[in-house]
Design a protein around this motif. Structure first.
Motif, PDB file in Angstrom:
ATOM      1  N   LYS A 283       0.787  -0.863   0.167  1.00  0.00           N
ATOM      2  CA  LYS A 283      -0.175   0.182  -0.452  1.00  0.00           C
ATOM      3  C   LYS A 283       1.278   1.389   0.221  1.00  0.00           C
ATOM      4  O   LYS A 283       0.636   2.239  -0.459  1.00  0.00           O
ATOM      5  N   PHE A 284       2.275   1.425   0.403  1.00  0.00           N
ATOM      6  CA  PHE A 284       2.514   2.556   1.056  1.00  0.00           C
ATOM      7  C   PHE A 284       4.772   1.837   0.846  1.00  0.00           C
ATOM      8  O   PHE A 284       4.098   1.228   0.712  1.00  0.00           O
ATOM      9  N   MET A 285       5.596   2.869   0.140  1.00  0.00           N
ATOM     10  CA  MET A 285       6.285   1.750   0.168  1.00  0.00           C
ATOM     11  C   MET A 285       7.754   2.430   1.806  1.00  0.00           C
ATOM     12  O   MET A 285       8.602   3.514   1.900  1.00  0.00           O
ATOM     13  N   GLU A 286       6.418   1.514   2.257  1.00  0.00           N
ATOM     14  CA  GLU A 286       7.537   1.200   3.930  1.00  0.00           C
ATOM     15  C   GLU A 286       7.434   0.012   5.304  1.00  0.00           C
ATOM     16  O   GLU A 286       6.251  -0.943   3.852  1.00  0.00           O
ATOM     17  N   ALA A 287       8.331  -0.090   4.941  1.00  0.00           N
ATOM     18  CA  ALA A 287       8.710  -1.772   5.844  1.00  0.00           C
ATOM     19  C   ALA A 287       8.298  -1.467   7.226  1.00  0.00           C
ATOM     20  O   ALA A 287       7.089  -0.996   7.973  1.00  0.00           O
ATOM     21  N   ASP A 288       9.355  -2.410   8.012  1.00  0.00           N
ATOM     22  CA  ASP A 288       8.333  -2.275   9.607  1.00  0.00           C
ATOM     23  C   ASP A 288       9.289  -1.604  10.133  1.00  0.00           C
ATOM     24  O   ASP A 288      10.555  -1.398   8.806  1.00  0.00           O
ATOM     25  N   GLY A 289       8.915  -0.847  11.341  1.00  0.00           N
ATOM     26  CA  GLY A 289       9.809   0.020  11.539  1.00  0.00           C
ATOM     27  C   GLY A 289      11.407  -0.276  12.438  1.00  0.00           C
ATOM     28  O   GLY A 289      12.008   0.322  11.618  1.00  0.00           O
ATOM     29  N   ALA A 290      12.451  -1.495  12.527  1.00  0.00           N
ATOM     30  CA  ALA A 290      12.645  -1.594  12.426  1.00  0.00           C
ATOM     31  C   ALA A 290      14.539  -1.162  11.181  1.00  0.00           C
ATOM     32  O   ALA A 290      15.383  -0.864  11.257  1.00  0.00           O
TER      33      ALA A 290
END
Length: 549
Positions: A332-339
């Motif tokens: 849905k957006f180009m971001e993964a997990d926080g780490a």
């Protein structure tokens, strides 16, 4: 009236009354304490104003507190009573003055526009490429923002900025509030996108305009208009000639995508009623007068866009097995997990892909679909991580080029022919985790980092990009400036080049999207029926059952 200003007026009125009474005691008992008491209201007003800022409508309060200083200077009961009465009257007058003044606590929207214009003109990296005439924009929009200063209409201010940003044909140029856009934008679209007449018009790939998203409780439906009914007239003009006034609030980077959506966004055009021409089920031309169902076409527009554009209804970064051969990965957006976002190391993402690919190969699946529809972008590091997963092992895949920057002139370096000089080319090393078929689903709202991902992935032989339109076509680095009212103006603030040393992806003054697509799926009668009658994800269906790829 703001509570702190109201409280300040009441406090001053109260202190004036107290000091009026003190004046009698002060005549009998002359002490320094009584003198200092007449300074106290001025101190209170000064401290309060330091937090709230100057306000013209509070001048009576400022004047009243200043008058009381006369009681400090002049040890006269008559003087003190007089200034106390006047100060109290000023405090009381301030309340209706603030409540009835259109300029009370007014915000200088025109000044924001001036400073925003100055900032974006200095920092927007595609000004020459898109031939932006900042002087003309300034002359056109400044009087409009000055009008907003008089009305103090926040929604009108948002609409003007939205119209201004659309002139750049750049998905990165936008005006938004960090915390309130979700409520303000719908209010703006409700106001400016026109009336609902019971359906949305959309233009098919063959040029005909048809009705879609027809409300079954509408006059249009009762008159015989159904999903797919050909519309021949809109208040006496061909549907492709509907006024495009509403389109000024919409940003599209290329002409083709604008034309794809044009009639849809213009579907609210009209007054209390409109006359619609259409072909009935017997192919006879009919006309019907449709009364507006309400002033908000924006709700039907959103429903239509959701039906045509939305991706799979599943969570971000989630897998879904479609059949015995195919699995879909929703981004849905180009971001993964926080780490990963903190460190830039996408080990968890790569590990999950390895596990899923092992599972797919074990189960005999040979097709991955990556759903990027409505993906507005995110972090470029995730793009690199995703590409490396799919690129052949050890193969270097071109990513983008960086232009040379000159610190002395604070500008990108051009050669004598005016072309940007390349500082270095960037590549991604493949890890070869997948060699099967790979399809990417996109729409015109797949932007920024999603745009970049599409551009790079199309270089792989086993990849096909599929959609009704090209992706957004905006991929420069983003900059922004923030205003006092919490709004931000974003823009393309750092330059990215392609392998030819030219501007990467973004459309130029001709509005031609440089990002591309492998398979442009026709938006035809079959698509309309599948989407609006059967509730089918038509793009996904075409990829699965073809013939598309």
């Amino acid at each position: 009236m703001k509570s702190i200003d109201f409280s300040l007026s009441v406090v001053l009125a109260f202190l004036s009354a107290v000091l009026f009474m003190f004046s009698y005691s002060a005549e009998k008992y002359i002490t320094r304490m009584w003198n200092l008491a007449y300074l106290f209201p001025a101190v209170v007003v000064i401290i309060a104003s330091a937090f709230t800022g100057y306000e013209t409508c509070l001048i009576p309060v400022y004047a009243g507190s200043a008058l009381l200083i006369a009681g400090f200077v002049k040890e006269s009961g008559k003087v003190r009573r007089t200034v106390s009465i006047v100060s109290g009257a000023f405090a009381v007058i301030t309340i209706p003055l603030c409540m009835n003044s259109v300029t009370y606590r007014s915000y200088d929207y025109a000044e924001d526009f001036k400073s925003g214009m100055e900032y974006i003109e200095k920092h927007y990296v595609l000004s020459d490429y898109k031939n932006i005439d900042f002087d003309a924009l300034y002359d056109e929009f400044l009087p409009k923002f000055e009008k907003v200063n008089r009305s103090q209409d926040e929604v009108e201010n948002l609409a003007l900025w939205t119209e201004f940003c659309a002139r750049f044909n750049d998905g990165h140029v936008g005006y938004y509030h960090r915390t309130r856009s979700e409520t303000l934008l719908p209010e703006m679209y409700d106001r400016y996108l026109g009336n609902d007449y019971g359906f949305s018009p959309m233009t098919l790939s063959d040029g005909r305009t048809v009705a879609v998203n027809v409300g079954k409780d509408s006059e249009a439906y009762n008159a015989g208009i159904r999903n797919g009914t050909v519309i021949t007239g809109w208040d006496g003009v061909p549907p492709d000639k509907i006024s495009d006034e509403n389109m000024k609030y919409i940003t599209f980077t290329d002409k083709e995508t604008r034309e794809f959506y044009r009639t849809l966004f213009c579907g609210g055009t009209g007054g209390e009623s409109i006359t619609v021409g259409f072909y009935d089920e017997n192919n006879n031309e009919q006309t019907v007068v449709l009364n507006k169902r309400g002033p908000y076409y924006s709700g039907r527009l959103k429903g239509t866009l959701d039906a045509v554009c939305s991706g799979m209804k599943t969570g971000h970064m989630m897998w879904e097995d479609i059949d015995e051969k195919t699995s879909v990965f929703r981004i849905k957006f180009m971001e993964a997990d926080g780490a990963a976002m903190h460190s830039g190391e996408f080990k968890k993402l790569e590990s999950s892909f390895r596990e899923k690919i092992i599972e797919m190969k074990r189960d005999g699946r040979d097709h991955i679909i990556i759903d990027l529809r409505d993906n507005a972008g995110g972090d470029s590091r995730m793009v690199k991580a995703m590409v490396s997963v799919f690129a052949p092992a050890s193969e270097e895949i071109y990513y983008c080029s960086d232009p040379k920057w000159d610190n002395k002139s604070a500008s990108y370096v051009r050669n004598p022919e005016g072309k940007y000089e390349v500082n270095n080319d960037n590549y991604i090393t493949g890890k070869g985790l997948w060699d099967g078929k790979l399809t990417i689903l996109i729409n015109s709202y797949s932007a920024s980092a999603a745009d970049h991902f599409v551009y790079v992935m199309r270089k792989l032989d086993n990849v096909k990009v599929v959609g009704f339109t090209k992706p957004c076509g905006s991929a420069q680095g983003v900059g922004e400036t923030t205003f006092e009212n919490g709004y931000c103006l974003s823009f393309s603030g750092s330059l990215v080049l392609d392998e030819l040393g030219e501007v990467f992806i973004d459309s130029d003054v001709k509005q031609i999207n440089k990002n591309d697509i492998d398979i442009l799926v026709p938006f035809d009668e079959e698509a309309v029926k599948a989407i609006f009658d059967d509730g089918v994800d038509y793009l996904l269906k075409k990829v699965l059952f073809g013939p598309v790829i």
